[in-house]
Design a protein around this motif. Structure first.
Motif, mmCIF file in Angstrom:
data_model
loop_
_atom_site.group_PDB
_atom_site.id
_atom_site.type_symbol
_atom_site.label_atom_id
_atom_site.label_comp_id
_atom_site.label_asym_id
_atom_site.label_seq_id
_atom_site.Cartn_x
_atom_site.Cartn_y
_atom_site.Cartn_z
ATOM 1 N N PHE C 345 0.844 -1.211 0.000
ATOM 2 C CA PHE C 345 0.000 0.000 0.000
ATOM 3 C C PHE C 345 0.872 1.251 0.000
ATOM 4 O O PHE C 345 0.553 2.247 -0.636
ATOM 5 C CB PHE C 345 -0.944 0.003 1.208
ATOM 6 C CG PHE C 345 -2.133 -0.884 1.026
ATOM 7 C CD1 PHE C 345 -3.256 -0.428 0.339
ATOM 8 C CD2 PHE C 345 -2.144 -2.185 1.512
ATOM 9 C CE1 PHE C 345 -4.366 -1.238 0.157
ATOM 10 C CE2 PHE C 345 -3.243 -3.007 1.333
ATOM 11 C CZ PHE C 345 -4.354 -2.536 0.649
ATOM 12 N N HIS C 346 1.961 1.183 0.708
ATOM 13 C CA HIS C 346 2.902 2.304 0.781
ATOM 14 C C HIS C 346 3.396 2.653 -0.623
ATOM 15 O O HIS C 346 3.514 3.819 -0.988
ATOM 16 C CB HIS C 346 4.079 1.884 1.672
ATOM 17 C CG HIS C 346 4.765 3.025 2.351
ATOM 18 N ND1 HIS C 346 5.902 3.606 1.845
ATOM 19 C CD2 HIS C 346 4.476 3.693 3.498
ATOM 20 C CE1 HIS C 346 6.285 4.589 2.661
ATOM 21 N NE2 HIS C 346 5.435 4.664 3.662
ATOM 22 N N GLY C 348 1.725 2.105 -3.214
ATOM 23 C CA GLY C 348 0.568 2.338 -4.069
ATOM 24 C C GLY C 348 0.176 1.114 -4.865
ATOM 25 O O GLY C 348 -0.450 1.210 -5.914
ATOM 26 N N ARG C 395 -4.830 3.595 -2.466
ATOM 27 C CA ARG C 395 -3.574 2.945 -2.850
ATOM 28 C C ARG C 395 -3.809 1.574 -3.485
ATOM 29 O O ARG C 395 -2.903 0.764 -3.548
ATOM 30 C CB ARG C 395 -2.670 2.755 -1.610
ATOM 31 C CG ARG C 395 -2.425 4.011 -0.822
ATOM 32 C CD ARG C 395 -1.458 4.929 -1.537
ATOM 33 N NE ARG C 395 -1.190 6.107 -0.719
ATOM 34 C CZ ARG C 395 -0.194 6.201 0.155
ATOM 35 N NH1 ARG C 395 0.618 5.195 0.330
ATOM 36 N NH2 ARG C 395 -0.020 7.305 0.844
#
Lengths: 227, 144, 398
Positions: C345-346, C348, C395
């Motif tokens: 998620f960081h 994306g 994300r």
């Protein structure tokens, strides 16, 4: 005279002796709770968490291998909540396990694989880094492949061959934890133990195995996986 | 330790003795672990298991001075990253490494409890707080 | 509600290096009172009646703990002070120890009297080595002045492991072992350090004891809410103008601490209780700080609107994965799996399925982990999925 404890196990009234764990009572009553770290003759570790059960009134699920039964306890060993949790626990172990069952020497006698099949674990939902450790195959009596180790610690607690303790210990911490020999050395030719077969038989995965010579008959019973 | 002295302690003294070796040698050498195992009558793998568990003990040689910059959230919010980069630039090493002259080892630490004075770091046992990239040069100069 | 100095009564007032300055402030009077006028049972009853609960995060009633250890059979018993605060954003115990080591020593001696222990340990985190001499000096002075007759206090230093703030791991560490969590029961009050009855109390919990003895349980239980009596010391940091330590009556609104005292502005979210704590969005700023709602060990980290929710949760999980002892499957494997999902998620590159996996995994870690670390490890994930789901959705790769 022994004190009796009365409890309800999966809807059935049962009585047990004081001091027995939920797991012991369940097994005595013919209920199979899966375990990976538990060993009958040793004090429980409560590490793998696979034996968790639902006890009414408890905020969390409880480890049945280390929780003593108490009067009036209401236990569910196979409720949907328990089964879902166990399934995820096995999936977590498999998340960092090598995908080498097809060629694993222990494939047909692997407890982890049997339990995964029983819980109908399908394709992996979770992923974690794999541990790449060299296969330790220098010793004529034991082969260690720590990339397959699930850190159940059975070999650590069952081994008494080092005189004052075990030949193996857990080292490092968290996800980096590893069962080590010496100061994280390979089990080499020089390592001797009167009973390597003992810990090999206890290992629930392919981490410890016996070197098999070509043509030699295998002693272990093959695993039959349903479905 | 108070009166008794750590050598008289049995198993409970293991961590203290490992820490003693750590401060004496800058790490816990294998020979020390072997001696401890022998004197406590436990296998060396068990000593190693303890030594490798704690982040203030190292089983590999470290530099004379160990820098531990806090990288937890309160320090991160106050610009720990710029301090980390300043140390990297000043010493030419990345976290986890030791300078070739053995003067510094550089590590990232989890919360060291100085969040009100963030960003913060420990060098050996000394706390340095409210760090800026500019301060780093001066501070590092104090350690030989 | 005003700030109230109970725990911090002597902080900044006495000289932590000189016992005389403590004696001038009623120092060791509570210890004298219990030894002279009270039975052990009366002491544990008084603490029970005060409603004091553990300040280290779990909130267990202190009097019940003490009573358990007092009633436990055995000659050998122990008192442990947990000075291993390692929760991200916590520094209140450091602040207290730096300024008033004597109250802690007096409280430990009272605890020793109450449960019948002759030995006490202060387990000090390795990061606080700079406090060792100050503490030892205070112990020496108390001993020299005759206040510790029949009770011995030793400092044991940690070696760098967050998990050792968890009571069962802490005891293993004092025993010279890896700091791994133990299953319970048995509880430390019956089988603790070396299998003997043991009480383990946080620094701040103990700091309340002498005043409860001197002023009575009734005085103490007047402060606070129904199930949260007394005050709480908070460590506040992050996006605030005045980071530091503040003591408030329990039940005070979060807003008072964060906006009035620490002068935070433009707040997006607040993490209460560190890495294993709860995350509240700004809209919940009027939540009272109490055991009934949110509290933890009193670490409050404030994040302003420029901060990224996923970044915060990712870094929180990274911390927990590094600090997990590794003994039980859900914590060891679960924190690592979560780090790897959050990392996606960081970058994306999350997936809808990952959100469902995080939810399912959170439940299982909470339900099956061996100790509080693993059980509370998914808190940041669960809370942000509740309040900031959009941050995740944004994300997700389509």
């Amino acid at each position: 005279m022994e004190n009796k404890v009365n409890l309800t196990l999966n809807g059935r009234a049962v009585s047990a002796r004081q001091g027995m764990t939920i797991l012991e009572v369940a097994r005595e009553n013919g209920i199979d709770i899966p375990t990976l770290c538990y060993l009958e003759d040793f004090s429980p570790m409560g590490a793998c968490r696979l034996c968790v059960v639902e006890v009414e009134g408890s905020r969390t699920l409880v480890g049945s291998c280390h929780t003593p039964v108490t009067e009036g306890m209401v236990v569910h060993t196979h409720s949907p909540k328990v089964l879902a949790a166990r399934k995820i626990l096995v999936e977590l172990l498999l998340a960092s396990h090598p995908d080498s069952c097809l060629v694993c020497d222990k494939a047909n006698i692997c407890e982890l694989r049997r339990i995964a099949a029983d819980l109908e674990v399908g394709l992996p939902r979770f992923h974690a880094r794999k541990h790449y450790y060299p296969v330790e195959d220098e010793n004529p009596h034991i082969i260690r492949d720590m990339s397959k180790c699930i850190l159940c610690r059975r070999c650590v607690i069952a081994c008494k061959s080092a005189g004052n303790g075990s030949m193996f210990s857990v080292a490092y911490r968290g996800f980096e934890s590893k069962v080590v020999f010496g100061c994280d050395q390979l089990v080499d030719e020089a390592a001797v133990c009167p009973d390597f077969d003992g810990c090999i038989a206890l290992c629930p995965s392919g981490a410890l195995r016996k070197p098999v010579k070509i043509g030699e008959e295998r002693a272990e019973k093959a695993l039959i996986i349903k479905g | 330790m108070s009166e008794k002295g750590i050598s008289t302690l049995g198993r409970e003294g293991l961590i203290l003795r490992l820490k003693e070796a750590q401060s004496k040698f800058g790490y816990v050498p294998q020979e020390v672990m072997a001696e401890l195992a022998q004197s406590l009558e436990i296998p060396i793998n068990e000593v190693y298991g303890v030594a490798s568990f704690y982040s203030f003990l190292s089983t590999r040689p470290l530099g004379r001075n160990v820098i531990r910059i806090c990288r937890s959230l309160p320090c991160y919010l106050k610009g720990a990253q710029t301090v980390i980069e300043a140390v990297e630039k000043e010493l030419g090493i990345k976290p986890g490494e030791t300078t070739p002259d053995g003067r510094f080892s550089f590590q990232l630490a989890n919360c060291i409890g100085l969040c009100d004075q963030a960003p913060a770091m420990l060098i050996n046992q000394d706390a340095h707080v409210e760090l800026t990239p500019e301060k780093i040069t001066q501070i590092l100069r104090m350690y030989k | 509600m005003p700030q109230q100095r109970v725990v911090l009564k002597n902080c900044g007032v006495i000289d932590p290096r000189r016992i005389e300055t403590y004696l001038e402030r009623d120092g060791f009077k509570a210890l004298a009172k219990v030894r002279r006028e009270m039975t052990r049972e009366q002491v544990t009853d008084e603490i029970k009646a005060s409603g004091l609960r553990g300040r280290g995060g779990a909130g267990f009633p202190t009097g019940i703990k003490w009573e358990g250890a007092r009633q436990a059979p055995g000659e050998e018993k122990y008192v442990i002070c947990n000075a291993d605060e390692g929760e991200v954003g916590t520094f209140k115990d450091r602040y207290i120890l730096e300024r008033d080591p004597f109250t802690l020593i007096e409280a430990m001696a009272i605890a020793g009297y109450a449960i019948g222990a002759k030995q006490g340990y202060i387990y000090l985190r390795a990061e606080y080595h700079h406090l060792f001499d100050l503490l030892q000096n205070a112990i020496n002075q108390a001993k020299k002045s005759g206040y510790l007759d029949g009770f011995r206090i030793e400092i044991r230093e940690g070696a760098g492991a967050y998990i050792c703030g968890e009571e069962s791991a802490l005891m293993d560490s004092i025993e010279g072992k890896r700091g791994e969590s133990r299953y319970r029961p048995p509880f430390p009050t019956t089988s603790g350090l070396w299998g003997k009855p043991t009480i383990i109390n946080n620094v701040e919990t103990l700091m309340n004891i002498p005043q409860i003895i001197l002023n009575g349980a009734g005085w103490f239980s007047q402060m606070g809410t129904e199930r949260s009596k007394g005050t709480k010391v908070f460590s506040i940091s992050g996006d605030v103008e005045n980071p530091g330590v503040y003591e408030l009556v329990l039940g005070s609104p979060l807003r008072e601490l964060v906006e009035d005292l620490a002068s935070a502005k433009d707040i997006k979210l607040i993490q209460i209780g560190g890495a294993t704590g709860r995350i509240l969005p700004y809209e919940k700023i009027d939540t009272p700080l109490a055991f009934e709602t949110v509290l933890g060990a009193g670490a409050v980290t404030v994040y302003n609107r420029s901060r990224d929710v996923i970044d915060i949760v990712y870094r929180t999980m990274e911390f927990l994965a590094e600090e997990s002892c590794g003994k039980c499957t859900p914590c060891r494997q679960g924190t690592e799996v979560m780090v790897e999902i959050l990392e996606k998620f960081h970058r994306g590159e999350g997936r809808e399925q990952d959100i469902r996996n995080l939810e399912a995994l959170s439940q299982v870690m909470m339900l099956t982990s061996l100790c509080g670390l693993g059980q509370a490890a998914p808190n940041a994930v669960m809370d942000t999925l509740q309040y900031f789901k959009d941050a995740y959705k944004k994300r997700v790769v389509v």
